[in-house]
Design an enzyme around this catalytic site. Structure first.
Site, PDB file in Angstrom:
ATOM      1  CD  GLU A  41      -2.930  -1.192   2.207  1.00 22.46           C
ATOM      2  OE1 GLU A  41      -3.530  -0.111   2.299  1.00 22.46           O
ATOM      3  OE2 GLU A  41      -3.264  -2.209   2.842  1.00 22.46           O
ATOM      4  CG  ASP A  42      -0.758   4.210   1.251  1.00 24.08           C
ATOM      5  OD1 ASP A  42      -1.592   3.576   0.585  1.00 24.08           O
ATOM      6  OD2 ASP A  42      -1.074   4.858   2.266  1.00 24.08           O
ATOM      7  CB  CYS A  80      -6.503   2.328  -0.854  1.00 23.37           C
ATOM      8  SG  CYS A  80      -7.449   2.818   0.588  1.00 23.37           S
ATOM      9  CG  ASP A 258      -2.923   0.781  -2.479  1.00 27.18           C
ATOM     10  OD1 ASP A 258      -1.847   1.390  -2.362  1.00 27.18           O
ATOM     11  OD2 ASP A 258      -3.767   0.720  -1.570  1.00 27.18           O
ATOM     12  CG  HIS A 259      -2.611   4.821  -3.724  1.00 23.83           C
ATOM     13  ND1 HIS A 259      -1.868   5.488  -2.785  1.00 23.83           N
ATOM     14  CD2 HIS A 259      -3.593   4.191  -3.037  1.00 23.83           C
ATOM     15  CE1 HIS A 259      -2.364   5.276  -1.592  1.00 23.83           C
ATOM     16  NE2 HIS A 259      -3.411   4.488  -1.710  1.00 23.83           N
TER      17      HIS A 259
END
Length: 543
Positions: A41-42, A80, A258-259
């Site tokens: 994530e992130d 997300c 996810d980003h």
């Protein structure tokens, strides 16, 4: 006479099942590769294989040496839940009503929203793509985050838990698709791990020009990069587990985020730093190892690509295009698209289109400031420090860039010469052609797929439920038996059907056609149209 009626009904149900969307065929085992997604994530590309000189990521660097490193992969949002909705459906979140961050609330997250918790009512033909894999025999697991903006039907995963992986298969020859999500790099872990030892020295980090440079900022960056190193170790443990099971060389392994980074003025933004993610894919036996792929890839391309790799026909409604497998698109992607809508309590509407170098932004609410006072990210000391220095007038021009009070209608950036996207070229005559091109592509995208962000959120909900306060319940499925065969039918259009032959079965089977039954079986059936409440479970004993 009764037997004849049942036979006719079974035949009718079979025809109905085979006529929906497209027919599924059981593919030969050799054409069903094992697929593992390791997601985090992130995270922007802070990996050694992407040129990072500070962060030590030996396990992911090794995966890149044995795999393909993709350099132009973009999420469809800088946050997300909308991003994950596009991944699981293969649809732009703005086209299916999943664009706001976020729709499903927990007791602790209610403070971060303006509307009641809701499960988005997506178009009736749309499915979570693992259902298609399960229909042809794949064992599908998720560990554990979903966050799709809707409650997923029980038919999506064989198992969704903190322990779920390929080891839950009863048959070791069964192909699997497993997702293991690592939360270590999430925005929240910067403040939740604040007291833990650092593996990256604050004095070694690079401070972006949009941040002030001081000890507080450096510590948060070092904390984040330390979390990246911890995540890399976790990736190594997953890969070792795959090797221990003798599956490493016959599994396609994906790694991606996810980003972009979960740091201030990165996450939630439509700048490249908020959208561009690392992606590494290792193919069986290290095929194409050490190569680089510069094609443009969007998150809406992941669903069709997995179906293509698994030799499953790609549904025509999907909005992405496969970039691998025997159904790979003949024409490479030329543009990626992204969107920003409500973030917690803060409303905005921005759309982006990029050709990989030039980025066009359309600000539909130009009266809104760039900076939004989002409570959640105030947990990071760096965010509080930036705001303190702003109030004291101690930020320079680039650091104040985030705090402009309104936006122009359009923005255009050259991300090659201006990677932080400071200089708006929209009014520069030299770039009129590029502005027109990307503006036109944005308008064509809206026309082709629609944009539910143009509808106020509460109005969208009222339209879905015809003015009612909550979603209707999916109608109960019917179970029809004929000798050694059972069939299911649900009156609610778009419902996924799940069944079990015994009450203690670990997971629900995905229903696609009549299935065999035996005397003594207890058939359980459930139906769930995404956006509706699931039906009651129906039970029938086989006598």
């Amino acid at each position: 006479m009764k037997y004849h009626q049942n036979s006719v009904l079974i035949l009718l149900l079979t025809v109905i099942c085979l006529s929906t969307a497209f027919v599924f065929h059981q593919a030969p085992a050799e054409s069903q590769p094992n697929i593992l997604w390791i997601t985090c994530e992130d995270l922007s590309p802070h990996l050694g294989s992407y040129g990072d000189k500070v962060t030590k990521t030996p396990h992911l660097d090794q995966l890149a040496k044995e795999g393909v490193r993709y350099t132009h992969v973009f999420s469809t949002a800088g946050v997300c839940a909308p991003s994950r909705s596009s991944i699981i459906t293969g649809m732009y979140q703005t086209s299916i009503g999943t664009q706001h961050m976020r729709t499903l609330q927990t007791p602790t997250s209610k403070q971060y929203t303006l509307v009641p918790s809701y499960s988005a009512l997506i178009p009736e033909q749309v499915r979570c793509f693992p259902e298609y894999l399960r229909k042809v025999g794949y064992y599908c697991t998720n560990n554990e985050k979903q966050d799709y903006q809707f409650v997923a039907p029980v038919t999506v995963w064989d198992e969704n838990s903190t322990k779920a992986d390929w080891r839950g298969r009863k048959d070791k020859n069964q192909p699997f698709f497993s997702v293991i999500n690592l939360v270590t790099t999430h925005e929240s872990q910067v403040f939740m791990r604040d007291k833990e030892p650092l593996q990256v020295k604050p004095e070694d980090v690079e401070v972006p020009s949009y941040y002030p440079d001081n000890a507080i900022i450096r510590k948060d960056i070092a904390r984040f990069l330390t979390n990246v190193q911890i995540m890399d170790k976790q990736v190594g443990e997953i890969i070792q587990k795959l090797k221990d099971d003798g599956l490493y060389d016959n599994t396609i392994i994906f790694f991606y985020s996810d980003h972009g980074d979960g740091l201030p003025f990165v996450k939630r933004e439509l700048y490249d730093r908020g959208l561009k993610v690392p992606m590494i894919i290792r193919f069986p036996k290290g095929e194409k190892g050490g190569t680089v792929d510069n094609r443009l890839i969007s998150f809406v391309d992941l669903a069709p690509t997995i179906l293509s790799l698994a030799n499953i026909p790609i549904p025509s409604y999907l909005q992405g295009q496969a970039f691998l497998g025997n159904q790979k698109a003949k024409t490479p992607r030329k543009y990626i698209y992204a969107a920003r809508d409500r973030m917690d309590t803060e409303v905005d509407r921005v759309r982006a289109v990029s050709d990989g170098r030039f980025k066009y932004l359309k600000n539909y609410m130009p009266e809104k400031p760039y900076y939004q006072d989002i409570t959640y990210r105030l947990g990071q000391n760096s965010m509080k420090e930036i705001l303190r220095l702003k109030e004291e007038g101690k930020l320079n021009e680039q650091q104040m860039y985030w705090f402009r009070n309104r936006k122009p209608d359009e923005e255009l950036f050259d991300t090659k010469t201006d990677p932080n996207e400071y200089k708006n070229l929209a009014n520069d005559p030299a770039y009129k052609g590029k502005l027109t091109e990307l503006r036109t592509k944005h308008q064509e995208w809206i026309k082709k797929y629609g944009d539910m962000g143009a509808i106020p959120e509460k109005e969208m909900l009222a339209k879905w439920w015809n003015g009612k306060d909550k979603a209707p319940q999916t109608q109960q499925p019917t179970i029809t038996m004929n000798g050694t065969t059972a069939a299911l039918l649900c009156p609610t259009k778009g419902a996924s059907l799940g069944y079990k032959k015994h009450g203690n079965d670990k997971s629900w089977n995905v229903y696609s056609k009549p299935f065999s039954i035996s005397k003594g079986d207890s058939i359980y059936a459930v139906a769930h149209r995404i956006g509706y409440q699931p039906s009651e479970i129906v039970k029938m004993k086989v006598n």
